[in-house]
Design an enzyme around this catalytic site. Structure first.
Site, mmCIF file in Angstrom:
data_model
loop_
_atom_site.group_PDB
_atom_site.id
_atom_site.type_symbol
_atom_site.label_atom_id
_atom_site.label_comp_id
_atom_site.label_asym_id
_atom_site.label_seq_id
_atom_site.Cartn_x
_atom_site.Cartn_y
_atom_site.Cartn_z
ATOM 1 N N ARG A 93 0.849 -1.210 0.000
ATOM 2 C CA ARG A 93 0.000 0.000 0.000
ATOM 3 C C ARG A 93 0.877 1.249 0.000
ATOM 4 N NH1 ARG A 93 -3.500 -3.317 3.399
ATOM 5 N NH2 ARG A 93 -2.437 -2.735 5.310
ATOM 6 N N ASP A 139 -15.875 -3.337 -5.105
ATOM 7 C CA ASP A 139 -15.964 -4.565 -4.311
ATOM 8 C C ASP A 139 -17.403 -5.063 -4.349
ATOM 9 O OD1 ASP A 139 -13.917 -5.881 -2.061
ATOM 10 O OD2 ASP A 139 -16.041 -6.315 -1.686
ATOM 11 N N ASP A 145 -5.891 -6.727 -6.243
ATOM 12 C CA ASP A 145 -5.553 -7.455 -5.019
ATOM 13 C C ASP A 145 -6.703 -8.401 -4.655
ATOM 14 O OD1 ASP A 145 -4.224 -8.236 -2.702
ATOM 15 O OD2 ASP A 145 -5.055 -6.584 -1.517
ATOM 16 N N CYS A 175 -2.098 -13.696 -3.069
ATOM 17 C CA CYS A 175 -1.865 -14.121 -1.681
ATOM 18 C C CYS A 175 -1.997 -15.636 -1.550
ATOM 19 C CB CYS A 175 -2.824 -13.413 -0.730
ATOM 20 S SG CYS A 175 -4.563 -13.793 -1.042
#
Length: 396
Positions: A211, A249, A300, A340
């Site tokens: 970030r 989102d 992400d 991730c």
């Protein structure tokens, strides 16, 4: 006789290199009938004592090592490990002005199956192994000793516990219930964390460094922040002088928190900070088909691969979203993209981006690499502790 496990001949090599896992196929026989999570002694096939480990009869990882030294696995053991972990993070906490950080990173901090994040005066625990569950009361006792002013909350609502023969659990282990979101600070940015309902333990602390680094790519730029969750990357983009940031989102609850976080940091201009409830896969296709372009796309996504069986599907998913992101970038634009999924190594992720660039028919250059923040260390004996990787790419 104390419960013990004996290894098959030749299966002690990884333990001698201090790797903390013992798989079921590596065990010759078991002395006694150790209960779920109970501490057992580990012996090589020649009878040599090797370690103390937590026994998990339902898991392929049949035992996880607490210690390679002959010591009691008691409150003093946990106090020592917790103090050591805190000491390792002191310089990071001071450098980045942290009131939220990862205190215990499971095996990498010598406490297998235990993740603990600190959010101001709340310690949030995720206990993923049978041994962690068995030692829960002792762990809480140790945390109370090390952090007497902190409340302790459990977020063991993770499906992986089923592999260990455990049910999902949440709730207060000590002190107060977090009656409202806790505001933490990192690098001068304020972030509201919902400990009870948020993802994982409430927030993705592991992306802090990424970030921060994102700021240098966004000045006076149009930014699309995909899978924005509570807007962490968006906050840093606004702080870095972005012209406009669209946070996209599928969770309205996360977007509401993102909007609150923007206000906490003084970003109240609705034209500059946009919050869009959308399926990112569909949104990217709509932008591409409409000819909408951005200067920066931040990608992400959540973990796509929980097991090796899911890896091929995950590769397709990563390739698809990155191809679409590349297609909607202006010439000279920047893609900040991350994975991730621990099962996906850096070389494979780089190949996926290369394939995405090929399918998008754009020339793409890797200009910077990212990984998990420094409070998420990787022990030299446990390379599996490294899971987060990312790239800054320039698109021509």
């Amino acid at each position: 006789m104390a419960p013990a496990i004996h290894l098959v001949k030749g299966r002690d090599k990884s333990l001698r290199r201090k790797h903390p896992w013992i798989f079921s196929r590596g065990i010759s026989h078991v002395d006694g009938q150790p209960s779920l999570g109970e501490t057992v002694d580990v012996f090589a096939s020649n009878g040599e004592w090797l370690a103390k480990a937590a026994y998990s009869p339902n898991s392929q990882i049949r035992a996880r090592v607490w210690s390679f030294e002959k010591q009691e696995i008691d409150a003093n053991f946990f106090i020592s490990r917790i103090n050591q972990a805190q000491l390792l993070r002191e310089d990071i906490i001071e450098r980045d002005g942290l009131t939220g950080y990862r205190l215990i990173a499971a095996e990498s901090d010598g406490l297998p199956g235990i993740t603990i994040d600190r959010y101001d005066n709340f310690l949030v625990c995720q206990l993923l192994s049978a041994g962690a569950e068995y030692q829960k009361d002792t762990l809480v006792q140790a945390l109370k000793h090390c952090f007497p002013k902190c409340s302790i909350y459990e977020r063991s609502d993770v499906s992986v516990r089923k592999k260990e023969g455990l049910k999902e659990r949440t709730g207060v282990l000590y002190g107060e219930t977090p009656s409202e979101p806790v505001v933490i600070e990192e690098n001068g940015v304020k972030i509201s964390v919902d400990i009870i309902n948020g993802h994982k333990t409430g927030f993705y602390l592991d992306q802090r460094d990424s970030r921060y680094q994102a700021q240098k790519y966004v000045k006076d730029k149009e930014v699309l922040n995909c899978f924005s969750y509570t807007g962490g990357f968006g906050l840093y983009a606004l702080k870095g002088g972005a012209k406009r940031v669209i946070n996209a989102d599928v969770s309205q609850l996360a977007l509401d928190t993102a909007k609150h976080n923007a206000a906490l940091n003084g970003f109240t201009d609705k034209k500059k900070a946009v919050f869009l409830n959308a399926d990112v896969f569909k949104l990217l296709r709509e932008y591409r088909d409409q000819g909408t372009k951005f200067d920066v796309v931040i990608m992400d996504p959540p973990k796509f691969a929980e097991s090796k069986a899911q890896l091929n599907g995950a590769c397709r998913g990563y390739k698809d979203i990155n191809m679409l992101a590349i297609q909607i970038l202006k010439p000279g634009g920047t893609l900040l993209t991350y994975s991730c999924s621990g099962l996906m190594d850096g070389a494979l992720f780089q190949k996926i981006i290369a394939d995405a660039a090929l399918d998008a028919n754009r020339s793409v250059k890797f200009v910077e690499r990212f990984e998990q923040a420094a409070d998420h260390p990787t022990d030299t004996a446990y390379p599996e502790g490294f899971y987060l990787k990312g790239f800054a790419c320039k698109v021509i």
